[in-house]
Design a protein around this motif. Structure first.
Motif, PDB file in Angstrom:
ATOM      1  N   ARG A 399      -5.536   2.447 -38.419  1.00  0.00           N
ATOM      2  CA  ARG A 399      -7.142   3.839 -37.633  1.00  0.00           C
ATOM      3  C   ARG A 399      -8.025   2.719 -36.762  1.00  0.00           C
ATOM      4  NH1 ARG A 399     -12.954   4.730 -38.940  1.00  0.00           N
ATOM      5  NH2 ARG A 399     -12.703   3.135 -40.582  1.00  0.00           N
ATOM      6  N   TYR A 400      -7.883   1.447 -35.705  1.00  0.00           N
ATOM      7  CA  TYR A 400      -8.781   0.917 -35.507  1.00  0.00           C
ATOM      8  C   TYR A 400      -7.749   1.290 -33.910  1.00  0.00           C
ATOM      9  CZ  TYR A 400     -11.859  -0.880 -39.062  1.00  0.00           C
ATOM     10  OH  TYR A 400     -12.722  -0.679 -40.218  1.00  0.00           O
ATOM     11  N   ALA A 401      -6.904   0.664 -34.304  1.00  0.00           N
ATOM     12  CA  ALA A 401      -5.721   0.865 -33.031  1.00  0.00           C
ATOM     13  C   ALA A 401      -5.032   1.821 -32.752  1.00  0.00           C
ATOM     14  CB  ALA A 401      -4.289   0.083 -34.029  1.00  0.00           C
ATOM     15  N   VAL A 402      -5.450   3.036 -33.116  1.00  0.00           N
ATOM     16  CA  VAL A 402      -5.430   4.811 -32.419  1.00  0.00           C
ATOM     17  C   VAL A 402      -6.752   4.815 -32.204  1.00  0.00           C
ATOM     18  CG1 VAL A 402      -5.455   6.605 -33.139  1.00  0.00           C
ATOM     19  CG2 VAL A 402      -4.243   5.259 -34.073  1.00  0.00           C
ATOM     20  N   GLU A 403      -7.444   3.945 -31.984  1.00  0.00           N
ATOM     21  CA  GLU A 403      -9.023   4.193 -31.786  1.00  0.00           C
ATOM     22  C   GLU A 403      -8.912   3.955 -30.315  1.00  0.00           C
ATOM     23  OE1 GLU A 403     -11.936   4.817 -35.500  1.00  0.00           O
ATOM     24  OE2 GLU A 403     -11.921   2.752 -33.770  1.00  0.00           O
ATOM     25  N   VAL A 404      -8.634   2.726 -30.292  1.00  0.00           N
ATOM     26  CA  VAL A 404      -8.110   2.488 -28.949  1.00  0.00           C
ATOM     27  C   VAL A 404      -8.176   3.132 -27.996  1.00  0.00           C
ATOM     28  CG1 VAL A 404      -7.386   0.873 -27.380  1.00  0.00           C
ATOM     29  CG2 VAL A 404      -7.992  -0.463 -29.830  1.00  0.00           C
ATOM     30  N   ARG A 405      -6.833   3.807 -28.103  1.00  0.00           N
ATOM     31  CA  ARG A 405      -6.020   5.266 -27.553  1.00  0.00           C
ATOM     32  C   ARG A 405      -6.942   6.161 -27.097  1.00  0.00           C
ATOM     33  NH1 ARG A 405      -0.332   6.353 -26.935  1.00  0.00           N
ATOM     34  NH2 ARG A 405      -0.437   6.364 -25.011  1.00  0.00           N
ATOM     35  N   GLU A 406      -7.836   6.710 -27.955  1.00  0.00           N
ATOM     36  CA  GLU A 406      -8.268   8.068 -28.182  1.00  0.00           C
ATOM     37  C   GLU A 406      -8.754   8.114 -26.860  1.00  0.00           C
ATOM     38  OE1 GLU A 406     -11.598  10.464 -31.167  1.00  0.00           O
ATOM     39  OE2 GLU A 406     -10.749   8.435 -31.855  1.00  0.00           O
ATOM     40  N   PRO A 407      -9.330   7.793 -26.024  1.00  0.00           N
ATOM     41  CA  PRO A 407      -9.996   8.004 -24.507  1.00  0.00           C
ATOM     42  C   PRO A 407      -8.901   8.933 -23.948  1.00  0.00           C
ATOM     43  CG  PRO A 407     -10.866   6.173 -25.482  1.00  0.00           C
ATOM     44  CD  PRO A 407     -10.336   5.767 -26.732  1.00  0.00           C
ATOM     45  N   ALA A 408      -8.054   8.612 -23.128  1.00  0.00           N
ATOM     46  CA  ALA A 408      -7.035   8.483 -23.083  1.00  0.00           C
ATOM     47  C   ALA A 408      -5.838   9.621 -23.598  1.00  0.00           C
ATOM     48  CB  ALA A 408      -5.859   7.679 -22.847  1.00  0.00           C
ATOM     49  N   VAL A 409      -6.048   9.974 -25.043  1.00  0.00           N
ATOM     50  CA  VAL A 409      -4.741  10.897 -25.803  1.00  0.00           C
ATOM     51  C   VAL A 409      -5.823  11.733 -25.568  1.00  0.00           C
ATOM     52  CG1 VAL A 409      -3.705  11.614 -27.376  1.00  0.00           C
ATOM     53  CG2 VAL A 409      -3.809   9.418 -26.572  1.00  0.00           C
ATOM     54  N   GLY A 410      -6.911  11.607 -26.459  1.00  0.00           N
ATOM     55  CA  GLY A 410      -7.883  13.319 -26.727  1.00  0.00           C
ATOM     56  C   GLY A 410      -7.808  13.455 -27.540  1.00  0.00           C
TER      57      GLY A 410
END
Length: 493
Positions: A399-410
């Motif tokens: 989950r923390y890894a996915v949060e890293v990409r959240e700003p770019a992926v939306g």
């Protein structure tokens, strides 16, 4: 030491600006006459302005109704916590109680006078029909002097601070002030006074490929520092948030380990584990005490035999006091300050290798796949408690890894974060049951040794075991929801 939560908004106006009539705003029926105040504040900071850069403001102020030492924590324009401590006439150094609260922000470095701000204030109270003070409005003529660079500035400012009012009142007053020509100010007086030097300390932009990881890690570092005062004071939410920030940092250093020299990142991960180990007992005791107290209250009186609630409260109160003392010792140690300084250096330094978006995406995908594999092995092994706990930790890292990409992926990434959190929480219910049963077993042994009835402890133990068994189907549903193709499709891109 007094602690208050300050909710205010700041505005600026030209010389011709006049405070409008604010009656009718959010229940305001009367504006009091103006009271004149002369305030003189010296702000202290480290040589490189670490406090200001971390959203802290330390000052010694004379004049006004709350003269003395003040430490403000949080960005201007939102809710800020202010710690107040009286000052003697000759005090030039902040009291140890405040030093302990800003130790993370200062990284253990000494503070010295950085700016002086003299304010000539006209203050009015906004009253409701019952005579209650809903808010205070201050018109300030400000003169600021950077005591290091020598730069001087002057401006006019309007502050609106809630007393017994609410955010709707602030919104209404803000709208009236804007109509009269006032403009919102997003920073504090001390930031405006130190603006030139603060601008010079801003870090250079990160390499675009590594920026998402570095931005995420920096946000967690900042969360550590922001929650330090609350954790020191024993605030449950601050302890929890600080622990989560440390866990996120450890996870990020592990998932994206190729970004840094391992000779630097791996020892730092070990130190973050140590910090988490200091925060963990405090938080775990707080949670377990509340969990067991609620479980006892839920039982009918006739099934609670003996002083069960009192014994649980006594045991956890003593354990919590000891754990909090150990945490304070850790937060006051050179080891902790050194951890933060090393973390600063790691995040500010150049990456050990070139990183692009595809490499970051692969690391995120791998973290999710590893978590899936751990859960599958755990379920195949017959829902082994240890294996399920390891799967839960793996899903946290995912989950923390996915949060890293959240700003770019939306939204696609946000949806996966939500599903992974649901799955992690479901696994957490099982782990909580395992831990709670062991605590109850030990508590029952103490009760037996003291000659007390142990029936209720056994009953609670059985209820926890039954709850864990019921969660099996919920775990499978949460797993399937987190693995739906439309939720994960973006991971392959």
């Amino acid at each position: 030491m007094a602690t208050v939560v300050e909710r205010e908004r700041k505005f600026t106006g030209d010389e011709e600006f006049r405070l409008p009539d604010l009656t009718g705003c959010g229940g305001v029926v009367t504006m009091s006459d103006a009271t004149a105040l002369d305030l003189d504040a010296v702000y202290l900071d480290t040589a490189d302005l670490r406090l200001a850069r971390s959203g802290f403001a330390l000052r010694r102020r004379t004049g006004g109704h709350d003269a003395g030492w003040h430490l403000k924590v949080g960005p201007a324009g939102g809710a800020r916590t202010e710690y107040q401590f009286p000052a003697g006439p000759d005090d030039t150094k902040p009291p140890p109680e405040l030093v302990a609260l800003f130790r993370a922000a200062s990284r253990g470095e000494a503070v010295a006078p950085a700016a002086r701000i003299v304010t000539r204030r006209r203050e009015r109270r906004l009253l409701d029909d019952a005579g209650r003070t809903l808010a205070e409005v201050a018109e300030d003529s400000v003169e600021a002097h950077d005591l290091v660079s020598g730069e001087r500035r002057a401006w006019h400012e309007i502050e609106v601070e809630l007393v017994d009012g609410d955010e709707a009142l602030l919104d209404a007053v803000a709208a009236r002030l804007r109509e009269a020509g006032a403009r919102p100010v997003p920073v504090s007086k001390s930031h405006r006074a130190l603006g030139t030097r603060l601008a010079a300390t801003r870090p250079a932009p990160a390499d675009p490929g590594a920026a998402p990881v570095l931005d995420y890690a920096t946000a967690q570092r900042d969360a550590l520092i922001a929650n330090h005062p609350g954790a020191w004071s024993g605030d449950e939410d601050a302890v929890h948030d600080m622990r989560v920030a440390a866990r996120r940092l450890r996870s990020t250093l592990r998932t994206f380990r190729g970004l840094w020299d391992r000779g630097e990142s791996e020892p730092l991960r070990a130190e973050l584990r140590w910090l988490g180990g200091q925060l963990g007992p405090v938080r775990d005791i707080q949670v377990m005490a509340a969990r067991l107290a609620e479980a006892v209250r839920a039982e009918p009186d006739q099934l609670v035999l003996g002083p069960v609630a009192a014994r649980i409260a006594e045991r956890f109160a003593a354990d919590l006091a000891a754990a909090h003392d150990e945490l304070r010792t850790a937060l006051c140690s050179d080891r902790y300050a050194d951890l933060l300084r090393r973390l600063d250096a790691l995040l500010a330094g150049p990456p050990a290798r070139t990183v692009d978006a595809r490499r970051v995406a692969r690391r995120v995908r791998r973290a999710v796949t590893r978590a899936d594999d751990r859960l599958d092995r755990a379920l195949t092994s017959g829902t082994d408690d240890v294996a399920l706990h390891e799967a839960r930790k793996a899903y946290k890292r995912a989950r923390y890894a996915v949060e890293v990409r959240e700003p770019a992926v939306g939204k696609p990434a946000a949806r996966l974060v939500t599903r992974l959190k649901e799955l992690q929480d479901t696994l957490g219910v099982h782990q909580d049951s395992v831990v709670t049963r062991e605590v109850l077993r030990r508590q029952a042994l103490r009760a037996y040794a003291a000659g007390e009835n142990t029936f209720t402890y056994g009953l609670l133990h059985a209820r926890q075991a039954t709850a864990a068994e019921r969660d099996g189907s919920g775990l499978l549903r949460a797993r399937d929801r987190a693995r739906r193709r439309k939720i994960r499709r973006w991971l392959k891109g």
